[in-house]
Design a protein around this motif. Structure first.
Motif, PDB file in Angstrom:
ATOM      1  N   ALA A 144      37.880  44.406  30.978  1.00  0.00           N
ATOM      2  CA  ALA A 144      36.802  43.469  31.295  1.00  0.00           C
ATOM      3  C   ALA A 144      35.580  43.802  30.453  1.00  0.00           C
ATOM      4  O   ALA A 144      35.128  44.946  30.438  1.00  0.00           O
ATOM      5  CB  ALA A 144      36.454  43.536  32.774  1.00  0.00           C
ATOM      6  N   ARG A 145      35.058  42.801  29.774  1.00  0.00           N
ATOM      7  CA  ARG A 145      33.860  43.006  28.958  1.00  0.00           C
ATOM      8  C   ARG A 145      32.623  42.780  29.820  1.00  0.00           C
ATOM      9  O   ARG A 145      32.515  41.786  30.520  1.00  0.00           O
ATOM     10  CB  ARG A 145      33.860  42.063  27.756  1.00  0.00           C
ATOM     11  CG  ARG A 145      32.807  42.419  26.706  1.00  0.00           C
ATOM     12  CD  ARG A 145      33.071  41.677  25.419  1.00  0.00           C
ATOM     13  NE  ARG A 145      34.331  42.073  24.805  1.00  0.00           N
ATOM     14  CZ  ARG A 145      34.484  43.146  24.023  1.00  0.00           C
ATOM     15  NH1 ARG A 145      33.441  43.932  23.789  1.00  0.00           N
ATOM     16  NH2 ARG A 145      35.648  43.420  23.484  1.00  0.00           N
ATOM     17  N   LEU A 146      31.700  43.727  29.760  1.00  0.00           N
ATOM     18  CA  LEU A 146      30.546  43.739  30.647  1.00  0.00           C
ATOM     19  C   LEU A 146      29.357  43.010  30.043  1.00  0.00           C
ATOM     20  O   LEU A 146      29.154  43.002  28.824  1.00  0.00           O
ATOM     21  CB  LEU A 146      30.159  45.181  30.968  1.00  0.00           C
ATOM     22  CG  LEU A 146      31.235  45.999  31.686  1.00  0.00           C
ATOM     23  CD1 LEU A 146      30.931  47.483  31.604  1.00  0.00           C
ATOM     24  CD2 LEU A 146      31.359  45.557  33.140  1.00  0.00           C
ATOM     25  N   GLU A 147      28.546  42.426  30.908  1.00  0.00           N
ATOM     26  CA  GLU A 147      27.261  41.858  30.501  1.00  0.00           C
ATOM     27  C   GLU A 147      26.182  42.929  30.590  1.00  0.00           C
ATOM     28  O   GLU A 147      26.349  43.960  31.235  1.00  0.00           O
ATOM     29  CB  GLU A 147      26.898  40.669  31.390  1.00  0.00           C
ATOM     30  CG  GLU A 147      27.749  39.435  31.164  1.00  0.00           C
ATOM     31  CD  GLU A 147      27.251  38.236  31.943  1.00  0.00           C
ATOM     32  OE1 GLU A 147      26.523  38.434  32.929  1.00  0.00           O
ATOM     33  OE2 GLU A 147      27.594  37.107  31.559  1.00  0.00           O
ATOM     34  N   GLY A 148      25.043  42.651  29.956  1.00  0.00           N
ATOM     35  CA  GLY A 148      23.912  43.565  30.044  1.00  0.00           C
ATOM     36  C   GLY A 148      24.047  44.795  29.177  1.00  0.00           C
ATOM     37  O   GLY A 148      23.369  45.793  29.415  1.00  0.00           O
ATOM     38  N   PRO A 184      41.706  40.163  39.015  1.00  0.00           N
ATOM     39  CA  PRO A 184      42.737  41.132  38.625  1.00  0.00           C
ATOM     40  C   PRO A 184      43.187  40.999  37.178  1.00  0.00           C
ATOM     41  O   PRO A 184      43.792  41.919  36.631  1.00  0.00           O
ATOM     42  CB  PRO A 184      43.889  40.811  39.586  1.00  0.00           C
ATOM     43  CG  PRO A 184      43.229  40.219  40.783  1.00  0.00           C
ATOM     44  CD  PRO A 184      42.089  39.419  40.236  1.00  0.00           C
ATOM     45  N   ARG A 185      42.883  39.863  36.544  1.00  0.00           N
ATOM     46  CA  ARG A 185      43.219  39.675  35.129  1.00  0.00           C
ATOM     47  C   ARG A 185      42.042  39.978  34.201  1.00  0.00           C
ATOM     48  O   ARG A 185      42.140  39.818  32.989  1.00  0.00           O
ATOM     49  CB  ARG A 185      43.709  38.247  34.895  1.00  0.00           C
ATOM     50  CG  ARG A 185      45.028  37.936  35.586  1.00  0.00           C
ATOM     51  CD  ARG A 185      45.485  36.523  35.279  1.00  0.00           C
ATOM     52  NE  ARG A 185      46.775  36.239  35.876  1.00  0.00           N
ATOM     53  CZ  ARG A 185      47.943  36.503  35.305  1.00  0.00           C
ATOM     54  NH1 ARG A 185      47.974  37.056  34.116  1.00  0.00           N
ATOM     55  NH2 ARG A 185      49.073  36.203  35.915  1.00  0.00           N
ATOM     56  N   GLY A 186      40.908  40.377  34.771  1.00  0.00           N
ATOM     57  CA  GLY A 186      39.758  40.730  33.960  1.00  0.00           C
ATOM     58  C   GLY A 186      38.799  39.600  33.682  1.00  0.00           C
ATOM     59  O   GLY A 186      37.863  39.765  32.897  1.00  0.00           O
ATOM     60  N   SER A 187      38.983  38.444  34.324  1.00  0.00           N
ATOM     61  CA  SER A 187      38.050  37.320  34.143  1.00  0.00           C
ATOM     62  C   SER A 187      36.775  37.562  34.927  1.00  0.00           C
ATOM     63  O   SER A 187      36.820  38.029  36.076  1.00  0.00           O
ATOM     64  CB  SER A 187      38.700  36.015  34.602  1.00  0.00           C
ATOM     65  OG  SER A 187      39.873  35.740  33.869  1.00  0.00           O
ATOM     66  N   ARG A 188      35.646  37.211  34.320  1.00  0.00           N
ATOM     67  CA  ARG A 188      34.366  37.403  35.004  1.00  0.00           C
ATOM     68  C   ARG A 188      34.224  36.421  36.161  1.00  0.00           C
ATOM     69  O   ARG A 188      34.443  35.218  36.025  1.00  0.00           O
ATOM     70  CB  ARG A 188      33.213  37.188  34.021  1.00  0.00           C
ATOM     71  CG  ARG A 188      31.817  37.281  34.652  1.00  0.00           C
ATOM     72  CD  ARG A 188      30.749  37.061  33.613  1.00  0.00           C
ATOM     73  NE  ARG A 188      30.915  38.005  32.523  1.00  0.00           N
ATOM     74  CZ  ARG A 188      30.549  39.286  32.594  1.00  0.00           C
ATOM     75  NH1 ARG A 188      30.001  39.758  33.703  1.00  0.00           N
ATOM     76  NH2 ARG A 188      30.740  40.099  31.576  1.00  0.00           N
ATOM     77  N   LEU A 189      33.844  36.947  37.338  1.00  0.00           N
ATOM     78  CA  LEU A 189      33.635  36.114  38.508  1.00  0.00           C
ATOM     79  C   LEU A 189      32.173  35.993  38.899  1.00  0.00           C
ATOM     80  O   LEU A 189      31.796  35.059  39.602  1.00  0.00           O
ATOM     81  CB  LEU A 189      34.439  36.674  39.702  1.00  0.00           C
ATOM     82  CG  LEU A 189      35.963  36.733  39.506  1.00  0.00           C
ATOM     83  CD1 LEU A 189      36.619  37.365  40.722  1.00  0.00           C
ATOM     84  CD2 LEU A 189      36.538  35.356  39.233  1.00  0.00           C
TER      85      LEU A 189
END
Length: 236
Positions: A144-148, A184-189
């Motif tokens: 998962a790619r993070l924001e900020g 669970p698939r790494g999509s941002r919620l």
């Protein structure tokens, strides 16, 4: 009541009810209750650097991150070895599970324990590894790619710290901008904002039905009523 916490930072319970801690003053992974015991304080003859977090599998094995001491501004650390993630096998042997992670921080198993998540504070992503039957890890990937993410002269910093997971397998990440949530698939919620500089440090589901998300850090604590719920068969 523990009169000497030895710099305790990460905590987990195993299936026998033992409280296990990552400790930083005298670096070690130790059982705090109901008895006291040291599970690991070295690897291949060298002391553990400074463990940060841990997660326990259903067989009694323990994954823990060992990023070393946090560098101070302008400081270059001369460490005897690179930061890594280690695995304490159920029989007690300590093996290196993953390396070449700039600063491994929070570690957590997925609900089915087939995936290990690792928060990399000095990266822009949460990493994921497939877990083999013997506890070894393979198929490293960016989950998962993070924001900020903040870019610095030495790279990037996401502030990714503690991790939690709910019964549906969604991953919750304490970061510099708040609690970021992924499928669970790494999509941002989405993100739960926490209004403090540098963001929260750790989090866990607890309370009736495990429908309260407790978030801690920077000398403060919050509780958030959730529709989702934590895992019923795991303390975290």
């Amino acid at each position: 009541y523990l009169s000497n916490t030895n710099g305790t930072i990460g905590l987990a319970f195993d299936r026998h009810g033992r409280l296990i801690a990552a400790q930083t003053t005298n670096p070690q992974i130790a059982v705090l209750s109901p008895t006291r015991d040291v599970l690991a304080d070295s690897f291949e003859g060298q002391p553990i650097l400074r463990p940060n977090d841990l997660t326990v599998d259903r067989n009694g094995g323990i994954y823990f991150s060992d990023p070393g001491p946090p560098p101070q501004p302008g400081q270059t650390l001369d460490l005897p070895r690179k930061p890594a993630v280690f695995y304490i096998r159920p029989e007690g042997d300590v093996v290196k599970a993953a390396e070449d992670i700039e600063r491994p921080n929070g570690v957590l198993l997925s609900p089915d324990e087939r995936v290990l998540y690792v928060a990399n504070t000095l990266g822009d992503s949460v990493l994921a590894f497939d877990v083999e039957l013997d506890g070894s890890l393979r198929n490293r990937r960016s989950f998962a790619r993070l924001e900020g993410v903040v870019k610095t002269e030495t790279g990037v910093r996401s502030g990714a710290d503690g991790l939690a997971v709910d019964s549906a397998g969604r991953l919750y990440v304490a970061t510099a901008i708040g609690v970021q949530i992924f499928s669970p698939r790494g999509s941002r919620l989405g993100t739960i904002p926490i209004g403090i500089p540098n963001g929260p440090q750790n989090l866990a589901f607890a309370g009736p039905g495990k429908k309260t998300l407790y978030v801690v850090g920077r000398n403060a604590a919050w509780k958030i009523a959730m529709q989702s719920e934590g895992l019923a068969d795991r303390a975290k």
